[in-house]
Write an enzyme that holds these catalytic residues in place. Structure first.
Site, mmCIF file in Angstrom:
data_model
loop_
_atom_site.group_PDB
_atom_site.id
_atom_site.type_symbol
_atom_site.label_atom_id
_atom_site.label_comp_id
_atom_site.label_asym_id
_atom_site.label_seq_id
_atom_site.Cartn_x
_atom_site.Cartn_y
_atom_site.Cartn_z
ATOM 1 N NE ARG A 150 -4.520 -1.596 0.068
ATOM 2 C CZ ARG A 150 -4.248 -2.560 -0.750
ATOM 3 N NH1 ARG A 150 -3.602 -2.974 -1.558
ATOM 4 N NH2 ARG A 150 -5.545 -3.096 -0.675
ATOM 5 C CG ASP A 175 1.446 -2.763 -8.319
ATOM 6 O OD1 ASP A 175 1.569 -2.457 -9.734
ATOM 7 O OD2 ASP A 175 0.676 -3.464 -7.773
ATOM 8 C CG HIS A 191 -3.181 -1.445 -6.865
ATOM 9 N ND1 HIS A 191 -3.360 -0.508 -5.564
ATOM 10 C CD2 HIS A 191 -3.247 -2.469 -6.560
ATOM 11 C CE1 HIS A 191 -3.340 -1.520 -4.705
ATOM 12 N NE2 HIS A 191 -3.472 -2.605 -5.250
#
Ligand code: NAD
Length: 331
Positions: free
Chosen positions: A234, A258, A295
């Site tokens: 995250r 990511d 992501h």
């Protein structure tokens, strides 16, 4: 059950429609995210199915509860976007998909490592431009390098197994020790020691108050000069400004991510024709030793199919009044 599926992309629709043949829920797909301005779409749906960037704050939850929604079915593992206390007070059930393919995320983390180390992004462009020079593409052997894994749950364990295959020395920091990782030879240490000894640091713990900005100006002081930092977990695990400073000073030699703290304003949309207003993101993009993906670590056929299956099964269990093992209960 009647389910409103928010933040739908064509690939979500395909996997949910295919998987739903075995479940027969009544699915309605909406492209917008669920948030304060789209709550009206949920009216009359006992269940909403949402993803990581939908807004499940107390206000949204109160709004959808007032028009009949009782079940929040997350089609992801993380649940930092849901106000669980508010959901509980409103008598809503929240379910999630705790695991769909730890391999997908772990393999993507390894992809970022190889991309950054061997500069594959530069090599690809050079060769297409008939530039076959090797200057600037020098990498290092992963063999015998020290890899620090923060969070050795399902994804961290897969990642440890892959990096063990490369012949790396493995360190880990977690609040629990994973027996499979211990068996693999992973050595658990405190976070400062992991940061100080690792050539590559990879983050695989959830975003919690205790982990927010765990990579910050202070903790970065412990990091070896030139370390590679990988974040597929995250965005807010790292203080992006501090990482930018560490990239400038050379303390961080490579950054592969990511995820991004402000990603809900950017990711999953084609913004190629617009001017990006996020200066921090633009600055981060400009470094030659930074690779950002939007992501996509979870994004494999297997993961999408497992996500759809577990989500529809969770909804079925709640509809039937059975205990659902994937229900999230606030502590
Ligand atoms: P998991 O629950 O199996 O493992 C998480 C691990 O973190 C556990 O071992 C836990 O003990 C540890 N942990 C908890 N608090 C900690 C702390 N304060 N310090 C260190 N470790 C701590 O979860 P997982 O399936 O391995 O997923 C890990 C994370 O990956 C998720 O929380 C999610 O944020 C992220 N994720 C990202 C993607 C993506 O597409 N990029 C996809 C799925 C999951």
């Amino acid at each position: 059950m009647k389910v409103a599926i928010f933040s739908t992309k064509p690939y979500d629709r395909r996997s949910f429609e295919e998987t739903n043949k075995a479940f027969n829920h009544d699915l309605t797909f909406f492209e917008p995210r669920l948030n304060a301005s789209t709550v009206a779409l949920a009216e009359g749906f006992p269940a909403v199915c949402v993803f990581i960037n939908d807004d499940l704050s107390a206000t949204t939850l109160q709004n959808i509860a007032s028009t009949g929604t009782k079940l929040i079915a997350l089609r992801c593992a993380g649940f930092n976007n849901v106000d669980l206390e508010a959901a509980s007070e409103l008598g809503m059930t929240v379910v999630r998909v705790p695991a769909y393919s730890p391999y997908a995320v772990a393999e993507h983390a390894v992809g970022l490592i190889l991309m950054l180390n061997r500069k594959l992004y530069r090599a690809y462009n050079r060769v297409r431009d008939d530039n076959f020079a090797l200057n600037g593409l020098l990498g290092f052997d992963l063999h015998q390098k020290t890899v620090g894994i923060v969070g050795t749950g399902k994804i961290g364990q897969c990642f440890a197994q892959i990096m063990n295959g490369f012949g790396c020395k493995l360190l880990a920091y977690d609040v629990y020790q994973n027996p499979a990782c211990l068996e693999l030879g992973v050595r658990y240490v405190e976070l400062p020691e992991l940061l100080a000894q690792s050539d590559i640091i990879s983050l695989h713990c959830p975003l919690l108050p205790a982990t927010q900005y765990m990579i910050n100006r202070d903790s970065l002081k412990d990091v070896k000069q030139g370390t590679m930092l990988i974040n597929t977990s995250r965005g807010a695990l790292v203080d992006t400004q501090a990482v930018i400073e560490a990239l400038k000073s050379g303390q961080i030699g490579y950054f592969g991510t990511d995820v991004y703290e402000e990603e809900e304003n950017l990711f999953f949309e084609d913004l190629s024709g617009t001017v990006i207003q996020d200066d921090t993101f633009q600055l981060l993009q400009s470094f030659p030793n930074v690779v950002i993906t939007a992501h996509q670590a979870f994004f494999t056929y297997e993961a999408l199919s497992n996500i759809a299956h577990t989500t529809l099964s969770n909804i079925g269990e709640v509809e039937a009044g059975r205990a659902c093992k994937n229900e999230i209960v606030p502590h």
